[in-house]
Design an enzyme around this catalytic site. Structure first.
Site, PDB file in Angstrom:
ATOM      1  N   HIS A  22       0.871  -1.191   0.000  1.00 20.96           N
ATOM      2  CA  HIS A  22       0.000   0.000   0.000  1.00 20.96           C
ATOM      3  C   HIS A  22       0.904   1.236   0.000  1.00 20.96           C
ATOM      4  CE1 HIS A  22      -3.546  -2.395   1.381  1.00 20.96           C
ATOM      5  NE2 HIS A  22      -2.634  -3.104   1.991  1.00 20.96           N
ATOM      6  N   ARG A 105      -8.194   8.948  -3.229  1.00 22.05           N
ATOM      7  CA  ARG A 105      -8.770   9.697  -2.113  1.00 22.05           C
ATOM      8  C   ARG A 105      -9.104  11.103  -2.574  1.00 22.05           C
ATOM      9  NH1 ARG A 105      -4.859  11.440   1.806  1.00 22.05           N
ATOM     10  NH2 ARG A 105      -3.496   9.900   0.840  1.00 22.05           N
ATOM     11  N   GLU A 207      -8.671 -11.460   7.474  1.00 24.05           N
ATOM     12  CA  GLU A 207      -7.554 -10.819   8.182  1.00 24.05           C
ATOM     13  C   GLU A 207      -7.797 -10.879   9.694  1.00 24.05           C
ATOM     14  OE1 GLU A 207      -7.083  -6.845   6.692  1.00 24.05           O
ATOM     15  OE2 GLU A 207      -5.218  -6.526   7.796  1.00 24.05           O
TER      16      GLU A 207
HETATM   17  P1  IMP Z   1      -3.211   3.930   0.700  1.00 24.20           P
HETATM   18  O1  IMP Z   1      -4.341   3.132   0.115  1.00 24.20           O
HETATM   19  O2  IMP Z   1      -2.067   4.128  -0.225  1.00 24.20           O
HETATM   20  O3  IMP Z   1      -3.697   5.219   1.310  1.00 24.20           O
HETATM   21  O4  IMP Z   1      -2.586   3.032   1.891  1.00 24.20           O
HETATM   22  C1  IMP Z   1      -3.123   3.000   3.197  1.00 24.20           C
HETATM   23  C2  IMP Z   1      -4.446   2.261   3.214  1.00 24.20           C
HETATM   24  O5  IMP Z   1      -4.236   0.884   2.872  1.00 24.20           O
HETATM   25  C3  IMP Z   1      -5.109   2.193   4.593  1.00 24.20           C
HETATM   26  O6  IMP Z   1      -5.878   3.348   4.834  1.00 24.20           O
HETATM   27  C4  IMP Z   1      -5.969   0.954   4.471  1.00 24.20           C
HETATM   28  O7  IMP Z   1      -7.177   1.221   3.811  1.00 24.20           O
HETATM   29  C5  IMP Z   1      -5.136   0.046   3.584  1.00 24.20           C
HETATM   30  N1  IMP Z   1      -4.323  -0.896   4.367  1.00 24.20           N
HETATM   31  C6  IMP Z   1      -3.015  -0.865   4.620  1.00 24.20           C
HETATM   32  N2  IMP Z   1      -2.642  -1.933   5.350  1.00 24.20           N
HETATM   33  C7  IMP Z   1      -3.742  -2.659   5.542  1.00 24.20           C
HETATM   34  C8  IMP Z   1      -3.993  -3.891   6.198  1.00 24.20           C
HETATM   35  O8  IMP Z   1      -3.127  -4.566   6.777  1.00 24.20           O
HETATM   36  N3  IMP Z   1      -5.294  -4.319   6.182  1.00 24.20           N
HETATM   37  C9  IMP Z   1      -6.292  -3.653   5.562  1.00 24.20           C
HETATM   38  N4  IMP Z   1      -6.079  -2.499   4.933  1.00 24.20           N
HETATM   39  C10 IMP Z   1      -4.821  -2.017   4.924  1.00 24.20           C
HETATM   40 ZN    ZN Z   2      -2.654  -4.953   3.060  1.00 30.66          ZN
END
Ligand code: IMP
Ligand code: ZN
Length: 353
Positions: A22, A105, A207
């Site tokens: 992510h 976002r 999870e």
């Molecule tokens: P982004 O999508 O680049 O903003 O990365 C952060 C987002 O990834 C978080 O706000 C979550 O929605 C998701 N995320 C990151 N790690 C996890 C995880 O271990 N489980 C579920 N969602 C995750």
């Molecule tokens: Zn993840």
């Protein structure tokens, strides 16, 4: 000691595939420093965005950390900057093929929209392609389950559009976010639509322990890869029927050791479900999840897997090589990547016994 140093060196040099990263969770301490400088008034400390060695937080606390990070990456410029830095760091860590994922976002105060968010990520990927030959980067748009099916559909439509227009940079979708919020059943129509549109699906499944019914429903799709799958197997309260289904479909599982231990869904590395799936010869990919938040990198995760499960260099090589089977590109491109791996195999495995 010498053996350990050799293994560290091998884990760095072995060509690797990262399929579960992510973007906002992958921001390094150095990049975070730059972001903090731009917004000193937020008074963000490193302890609010990163879990150091030996420390743990609950999953709930991890999701609070993402809220802090998102305040620091709320405009196109910062999205481009963090994405480029994350790609450069994976490249330095020996990753040759990278599928990044991120949640488009919107942020009214800066004019960021879901569309401009995707454009910012794609622009960073394109710039990196010029600057860093040797790492192939693709993108999965993430559905945050917290935002519900209507926003999910908007994300799917954006992904569908880019699937056709991005020159194969966008390959599919991730579904993630706080697993205790919402129910996967509500996303089924959206995900079915996505699949029909040709988008690949990498879904966070089981999870946490209470998701067996949801996983059963979503396995009907079926997804193309599973993220975590921590509570799938019966020893931890999952279901044999689901395990059989996953084996039947040969659905690859993205395994993120440090993420699960630091996020406290797995008690110790030794008890990680890597043992269950890898032991059955199931397609497993070692991934970082959030290398920034969990203070790790992919070569470290390979090393931890080797130490914990008594894997040889050849075993690690095979895990990496077989990960190519699980990427979201057509067979021709997989073959090309295998060719690159094959060229490196002899020198790596012989010089590093
Ligand atoms: P982004 O999508 O680049 O903003 O990365 C952060 C987002 O990834 C978080 O706000 C979550 O929605 C998701 N995320 C990151 N790690 C996890 C995880 O271990 N489980 C579920 N969602 C995750
Ligand atoms: Zn993840």
């Amino acid at each position: 000691m010498e053996e350990d140093k050799q293994m560290t060196d091998f884990c760095l040099k072995v060509p690797k595939v990262e399929l579960h990263a992510h973007i906002n969770g992958s921001i390094s301490e150095a990049t975070m420093e730059k972001l903090m400088h731009k917004k000193p008034h937020l008074n963000v400390q490193h302890s609010m965005t990163m879990i150091k060695k030996g420390q743990q937080r609950s999953l709930e606390e991890c999701f609070e950390m993402f809220k802090v990070i998102h305040q620091l990456t709320d405009c196109e410029e910062s999205i481009v900057m963090v994405t480029k830095d994350v790609i450069r760091e994976f490249h330095q860590d020996g990753v040759k093929y990278l599928e990044l994922r991120s949640t488009p976002r919107e942020e009214k105060s800066t004019g960021l929209t879901r569309r401009s968010y995707v454009d910012a990520v794609l622009s960073a990927i394109r710039q990196s392609k010029e600057e860093l030959p040797g790492i192939d980067v693709r993108f999965l748009l993430a559905i945050d389950r917290r935002n519900g099916p209507a926003v999910a559909m908007e994300t799917v439509k954006l992904a569908e559009e880019h699937l056709l227009s991005s020159g194969a940079l966008v390959l599919g979708l991730d579904m993630s976010g706080d697993p205790s919020v919402g129910h996967g059943r509500d996303f089924l129509p959206v995900l079915e639509y996505a699949k029909k549109a040709g988008l690949k699906l990498a879904l966070h499944l089981s999870e946490i322990p209470s998701q067996t019914e949801e996983t059963r429903i979503l396995m009907d799709l079926p997804p193309d890869r599973i993220g975590h799958g921590t509570f799938l197997h019966p020893d931890v309260g999952g279901s044999q029927e689901i395990v059989d289904l996953i084996i039947h479909h040969q659905t690859p599982i993205e395994l993120c050791l440090t993420s699960n231990v630091k996020g406290k869904t797995v008690a110790t590395y030794d008890q990680h479900h890597f043992r269950f799936w890898y032991g059955r010869g199931h397609p497993c990919i070692i991934c970082t999840d959030d290398k920034g938040v969990f203070a790790t990198d992919l070569s470290q995760e390979y090393h931890i897997a080797a130490d914990t499960f008594n894997l040889s260099k050849e075993d690690l090589w095979n895990i990496s090589y077989r990960s190519i089977d699980c990427i979201f590109l057509p067979e021709g491109e997989k073959r090309q990547l295998r060719g690159e791996w094959d060229k490196l195999k002899g020198s790596l495995l012989n010089s590093n016994k």
